[in-house]
Design an enzyme around this catalytic site. Structure first.
Site, PDB file in Angstrom:
ATOM      1  N   ARG A  65      38.936  34.559  32.640  1.00  0.00           N
ATOM      2  CA  ARG A  65      38.323  35.883  32.886  1.00  0.00           C
ATOM      3  C   ARG A  65      37.864  36.483  31.555  1.00  0.00           C
ATOM      4  O   ARG A  65      37.917  37.698  31.361  1.00  0.00           O
ATOM      5  CB  ARG A  65      39.299  36.826  33.590  1.00  0.00           C
ATOM      6  CG  ARG A  65      38.582  37.844  34.443  1.00  0.00           C
ATOM      7  CD  ARG A  65      39.473  39.027  34.844  1.00  0.00           C
ATOM      8  NE  ARG A  65      38.782  39.855  35.825  1.00  0.00           N
ATOM      9  CZ  ARG A  65      39.106  41.094  36.130  1.00  0.00           C
ATOM     10  NH1 ARG A  65      40.133  41.685  35.574  1.00  0.00           N
ATOM     11  NH2 ARG A  65      38.419  41.767  37.024  1.00  0.00           N
ATOM     12  N   ASP A  82      48.791  45.119  36.304  1.00  0.00           N
ATOM     13  CA  ASP A  82      48.053  43.895  36.634  1.00  0.00           C
ATOM     14  C   ASP A  82      48.265  42.817  35.575  1.00  0.00           C
ATOM     15  O   ASP A  82      48.746  43.086  34.467  1.00  0.00           O
ATOM     16  CB  ASP A  82      46.561  44.254  36.736  1.00  0.00           C
ATOM     17  CG  ASP A  82      45.821  43.361  37.717  1.00  0.00           C
ATOM     18  OD1 ASP A  82      46.325  42.266  38.042  1.00  0.00           O
ATOM     19  OD2 ASP A  82      44.712  43.753  38.147  1.00  0.00           O
ATOM     20  N   MET A  83      47.869  41.599  35.881  1.00  0.00           N
ATOM     21  CA  MET A  83      47.994  40.455  34.947  1.00  0.00           C
ATOM     22  C   MET A  83      47.013  39.412  35.451  1.00  0.00           C
ATOM     23  O   MET A  83      47.248  38.801  36.481  1.00  0.00           O
ATOM     24  CB  MET A  83      49.435  39.956  35.034  1.00  0.00           C
ATOM     25  CG  MET A  83      49.870  39.008  33.954  1.00  0.00           C
ATOM     26  SD  MET A  83      49.588  37.291  34.389  1.00  0.00           S
ATOM     27  CE  MET A  83      50.477  36.466  33.115  1.00  0.00           C
ATOM     28  N   ASN A  84      45.907  39.255  34.717  1.00  0.00           N
ATOM     29  CA  ASN A  84      44.785  38.550  35.322  1.00  0.00           C
ATOM     30  C   ASN A  84      44.409  37.190  34.739  1.00  0.00           C
ATOM     31  O   ASN A  84      43.260  36.794  34.789  1.00  0.00           O
ATOM     32  CB  ASN A  84      43.553  39.462  35.313  1.00  0.00           C
ATOM     33  CG  ASN A  84      43.595  40.436  36.478  1.00  0.00           C
ATOM     34  OD1 ASN A  84      43.945  40.051  37.594  1.00  0.00           O
ATOM     35  ND2 ASN A  84      43.273  41.686  36.242  1.00  0.00           N
ATOM     36  N   CYS A 113      50.958  43.535  40.303  1.00  0.00           N
ATOM     37  CA  CYS A 113      49.704  42.902  40.695  1.00  0.00           C
ATOM     38  C   CYS A 113      49.457  41.765  39.718  1.00  0.00           C
ATOM     39  O   CYS A 113      49.826  41.852  38.545  1.00  0.00           O
ATOM     40  CB  CYS A 113      48.569  43.921  40.612  1.00  0.00           C
ATOM     41  SG  CYS A 113      46.949  43.248  41.049  1.00  0.00           S
ATOM     42  N   ASP A 144      56.968  38.099  43.442  1.00  0.00           N
ATOM     43  CA  ASP A 144      58.276  37.450  43.459  1.00  0.00           C
ATOM     44  C   ASP A 144      59.381  38.492  43.379  1.00  0.00           C
ATOM     45  O   ASP A 144      59.146  39.652  43.046  1.00  0.00           O
ATOM     46  CB  ASP A 144      58.375  36.439  42.303  1.00  0.00           C
ATOM     47  CG  ASP A 144      58.081  37.082  40.954  1.00  0.00           C
ATOM     48  OD1 ASP A 144      58.848  37.965  40.549  1.00  0.00           O
ATOM     49  OD2 ASP A 144      57.068  36.706  40.316  1.00  0.00           O
ATOM     50  N   GLU A 177      33.883  56.960  61.607  1.00  0.00           N
ATOM     51  CA  GLU A 177      34.856  56.203  60.809  1.00  0.00           C
ATOM     52  C   GLU A 177      35.799  57.158  60.067  1.00  0.00           C
ATOM     53  O   GLU A 177      36.984  56.888  59.917  1.00  0.00           O
ATOM     54  CB  GLU A 177      34.129  55.292  59.814  1.00  0.00           C
ATOM     55  CG  GLU A 177      33.422  54.120  60.492  1.00  0.00           C
ATOM     56  CD  GLU A 177      32.612  53.265  59.514  1.00  0.00           C
ATOM     57  OE1 GLU A 177      32.526  52.051  59.766  1.00  0.00           O
ATOM     58  OE2 GLU A 177      32.070  53.808  58.530  1.00  0.00           O
TER      59      GLU A 177
HETATM   60  C1  GLA Z   1      42.663  42.239  39.576  1.00  0.00           C
HETATM   61  C2  GLA Z   1      43.308  43.036  40.682  1.00  0.00           C
HETATM   62  C3  GLA Z   1      42.270  43.873  41.386  1.00  0.00           C
HETATM   63  C4  GLA Z   1      41.612  44.783  40.399  1.00  0.00           C
HETATM   64  C5  GLA Z   1      41.026  43.987  39.265  1.00  0.00           C
HETATM   65  C6  GLA Z   1      40.532  44.886  38.164  1.00  0.00           C
HETATM   66  O1  GLA Z   1      41.840  41.256  40.080  1.00  0.00           O
HETATM   67  O2  GLA Z   1      43.986  42.214  41.565  1.00  0.00           O
HETATM   68  O3  GLA Z   1      42.864  44.607  42.426  1.00  0.00           O
HETATM   69  O4  GLA Z   1      42.546  45.704  39.914  1.00  0.00           O
HETATM   70  O5  GLA Z   1      41.974  43.092  38.696  1.00  0.00           O
HETATM   71  O6  GLA Z   1      39.998  44.189  37.108  1.00  0.00           O
END
Ligand code: GLA
Length: 737
Positions: free
Chosen positions: A443, A478-480, A526, A534, A614
């Site tokens: 990424r 988060d951790m991507n 996330c 986990d 909606e």
């Molecule tokens: C990850 C998270 C998403 C969002 C993006 C932002 O993919 O899972 O929900 O927060 O990062 O970059």
């Protein structure tokens, strides 16, 4: 007393309400596993048999007795070097380079209360409702001491395990493998249920027989991973939701792990769970110790639903912490799928205004608010507010949003660093990069060395400045990316093999500190959705974004798989727009709402773009969630169908623990000409009592709904949802005459 030690037979019995776990110190001081299963008061050593097994060695102290071999006996902590050629828990390199270890009993202690693990997540319990057994084993030749820890929580039908390895010798030892738990089964046919997947399609269930050879699952990615969840089930062949013997094993750890299942030469089964041994090598200097993270074990003699419910309860009540663990979680709207990084303060306020009108309670500002982050190529590490983009300070934005009656939450990704960041320019060595090699990007970003206190401290301080500047009440952590180029400047060349373990300890230290400093902030885990879903993370964050896939139909399957090991209160689930951004599929608003309500409920779309009808549905859904959240979070969760079957349904139920009410949810996954009628059987009701369906007024007996089932009304299209709320009512007398 949950734990009993029989001095004469040297048998430990760990008793829970419905299960017994037994082990024995045998005549050579080896700790054998005797039994795990339905509760019994009997000593179980009669199950062991001894015979001369060809090519299975005999320990030296067995003398001429060829019937004693650790290659075939069930053990608590098998290690390499004793003649056990199956998968083992421990592989150790001695100072002379040899690989051998021979653990024998030294001492034990039984205490009230549940042990904890310093710096690591673990199940907790009080002195009145849990007990701990510690058993010390030692390898005389090397000085390695292994302390096996067992926690017993009788009311939850849970036994936990952990191990502490201490080098009491004079020279360094290298631990090449240190699993936590081994379950040996003397006989029987078992299946392994594991939860595999990929980004945006996590935790698919695969069930296969445990056969000869080794089936191995795990992660080498630095996080527990999207690909395999660190939770597995061993089920007797034929066991299903309602009946049969089954065992669950959940690793309370968020990094690399390995699970192995094996049927041996004598048709015995061994299952092991613990730290990943590949890419691992832990040098233990004299006096140093290494903790093998905890594994939660549970046994159900009544099928998978009961097993899952035990995991739901232990995680909810004895693992999650903080003020949110049992409390209401605000209905949120997250701007990610609404705007991605293309927003400004006005746009965010506009979404908040819409949200306030519809009864939504919190606005979460996702990625893109810091540094100069308008794309994913930069700024990770620069945790300061982009005031130009927000049109003012964070406090000004949050005050406006709070003024509308909404709480405010923020996205962060503290473990990461962009090459295009001030942080990288100042501290390039804080990123995971191997000197002399080009790193692998993912990424477009690198990972920060979180094992390094100064790096973590820097990020901590920057985040605190942001969190202290405004009224932030929720954090999405988060951790991507996966971690590839593992190198830490703080470790010498012989200790690089422990860096990823230290990284996870660094992560836990950080989260613990954060939680203590901001107890009022609800943290949602996330990792590109559910890549680190986990039990370890749930100790610090009571909920986790379940998947980046918000498509309701895919989510039925993802949430189905997740439900085997994790409670609904842990599952972040949102209604998003259609066509869905991940799948392109369009599903009705109602169905999206019903599916997202099997989690911590929220929205992830541009509310301003909704049609008036909606918007009415949003209001209705928020009302429904507020009405049902207790039942959803605290109720017993039942899977009523297998959504992976080709003609499957999505059907699940929340039943109050006392049977007083239930919420049935069904989503059709197919449509056919001249269709069959689908039926589902409810569960968890009181058989003799009567229930009224709120939606139709119809009255049913509990037993009828559980035995004969109920027809699912024919729906005109696929992916339609049906909900039925059942509450106790007076008996229907019409049949009495
Ligand atoms: C990850 C998270 C998403 C969002 C993006 C932002 O993919 O899972 O929900 O927060 O990062 O970059």
């Amino acid at each position: 007393m949950a734990v009993h030690y029989d001095e004469t037979r040297k048998i430990f019995s760990l008793q829970t309400k419905n299960s017994t776990y037994q082990m024995q110190i045998d005549r050579f001081g080896v700790l054998l596993h005797l039994y795990y299963g339905s509760r019994t008061e009997s000593p179980m050593d009669y199950l062991l048999t001894y015979a001369d097994r060809g090519f299975s060695g005999n320990p030296y102290d067995a003398g001429t007795d060829r019937t004693y071999s650790l290659d075939v006996l069930p053990q608590e902590y098998p290690c390499h070097g004793t003649g056990d050629f199956r998968s083992v828990c421990l592989v150790m390199e001695n100072p002379d380079g040899t690989l051998s270890c021979d653990l024998r009993y030294k001492a034990h202690r039984i205490d009230d209360g549940k042990y904890g693990i310093p710096g690591m997540p673990a199940v907790y319990g009080g002195s009145e409702d849990s007990q701990t057994v510690e058993i010390w084993l030692e390898d005389e030749a090397s000085g390695l001491e292994v302390e096996l820890l067992y926690g017993v929580i009788p009311d939850r039908d849970v036994i936990t395990r952990s191990a502490r390895l201490i080098n009491k010798g004079k020279d360094s030892l290298i631990i090449q493998k240190a699993s936590t738990a081994c379950l040996d089964f003397l006989w029987g046919d078992y299946d392994l249920l594991r939860f595999y997947g990929r980004h945006a399609m996590e935790r698919n269930l695969e069930r296969t027989p445990i056969s000869h050879g080794v089936t191995s699952i795990g992660s080498k990615r630095g996080a527990s991973s999207h690909q395999y969840n660190p939770f597995l089930i061993v089920a007797e062949r034929g066991a299903n939701e309602e009946k049969g013997r089954c065992y669950g094993m959940s690793f309370v750890y968020s990094g690399n792990f390995k699970g192995q299942a094996e049927r041996d030469q004598y048709d015995q089964t061994r299952v092991i769970l613990g730290l990943q041994d590949e890419l691992f090598s832990y040098r233990l200097a004299p006096g140093e110790e290494l903790w093998a993270p905890e594994v939660i074990l549970s046994y159900s003699g009544e099928g998978l639903a009961r097993l899952s419910q035990s995991f739901h309860k232990i995680i909810r009540h004895n693992l999650c912490r903080g003020r949110f663990k049992n409390s209401y979680r605000p209905v949120l709207v997250n701007n990610w799928e609404a705007t991605y990084m293309d927003f400004d303060g006005e746009k965010i306020c506009e979404i908040a205004r819409q949200a306030a009108d519809l009864g939504i309670e919190m606005l979460v500002l996702d990625d893109g608010w810091f540094g100069k982050r308008n794309s994913d190529t930069c700024s990770l590490g620069d945790w300061w507010v982009n005031e130009e983009k927000l049109g003012g300070t964070l406090a000004e934005l949050v005050n406006r949003i709070n003024g509308m009656g909404l709480k405010f939450g923020l996205w962060v990704e503290p473990e990461m660093i962009s090459e295009d960041s001030e942080l990288y320019r100042q501290h390039p060595d804080w990123a995971f990069v191997i000197p002399g090699r080009k790193p692998v990007r993912s990424r477009g970003q690198l990972a920060l060395d979180f094992s390094r206190q100064e790096a973590a401290d820097y990020v901590f301080d920057s985040l605190c400045r942001v969190l202290d500047s405004a009224n932030v009440e929720y954090l999405k952590w988060d951790m991507n990316r996966s971690i590839i180029d593992v190198y830490s400047a703080l470790e010498d060349s012989k200790s690089q093999g422990r860096v990823l373990y230290q990284y996870i300890l660094g992560l836990y230290r950080f989260l613990d500190r954060l939680g203590r400093r901001y107890p009022h902030i609800l943290i949602e885990g996330c990792c590109g959705g559910g890549g680190r879903f986990d039990a370890g993370m749930l100790y610090y964050a009571p909920q986790i974004w379940c998947s980046d896939n918000t498509d309701a139909v895919d989510r039925i399957r993802i949430q189905y798989g997740t439900s085997f090991g994790y409670p609904v209160s842990a599952v972040g689930a949102h209604v998003s727009t259609v066509p869905n951004h991940q799948t392109g599929r369009s599903v009705s608003f109602k169905t999206r709402g019903v599916v997202a309500m099997a989690g911590t409920f929220g929205y992830e779309l541009d509310l301003g773009k909704l049609l008036p009808e909606e918007k009415e549905e949003v209001k209705e859904q928020v009302r429904a969630y507020k009405k049902y959240w207790r039942l959803i979070q605290d109720g017993d969760y039942y899977r009523l169908s297998d959504p992976f079957l080709p003609d499957g349904l999505g059907a699940w139920e929340f039943a109050a623990e006392d049977g007083s009410e239930a919420l049935l949810n069904v989503v059709t996954l197919n449509t056919h000409g001249n269709p069959l009628t689908a039926y589902v059987r409810l569960r968890g009701l009181l058989p003799e009592e009567w229930y009224r369906a709120e939606e139709t007024g119809q009255v049913y007996q509990g037993r009828a709904l559980m035995e004969a089932g109920i027809p699912v009304p024919h729906m005109p299209d696929e992916y339609q949802a049906w909900q039925l709320h059942l509450t106790l009512c007076p008996r229907d007398n019409s049949m009495d005459a």
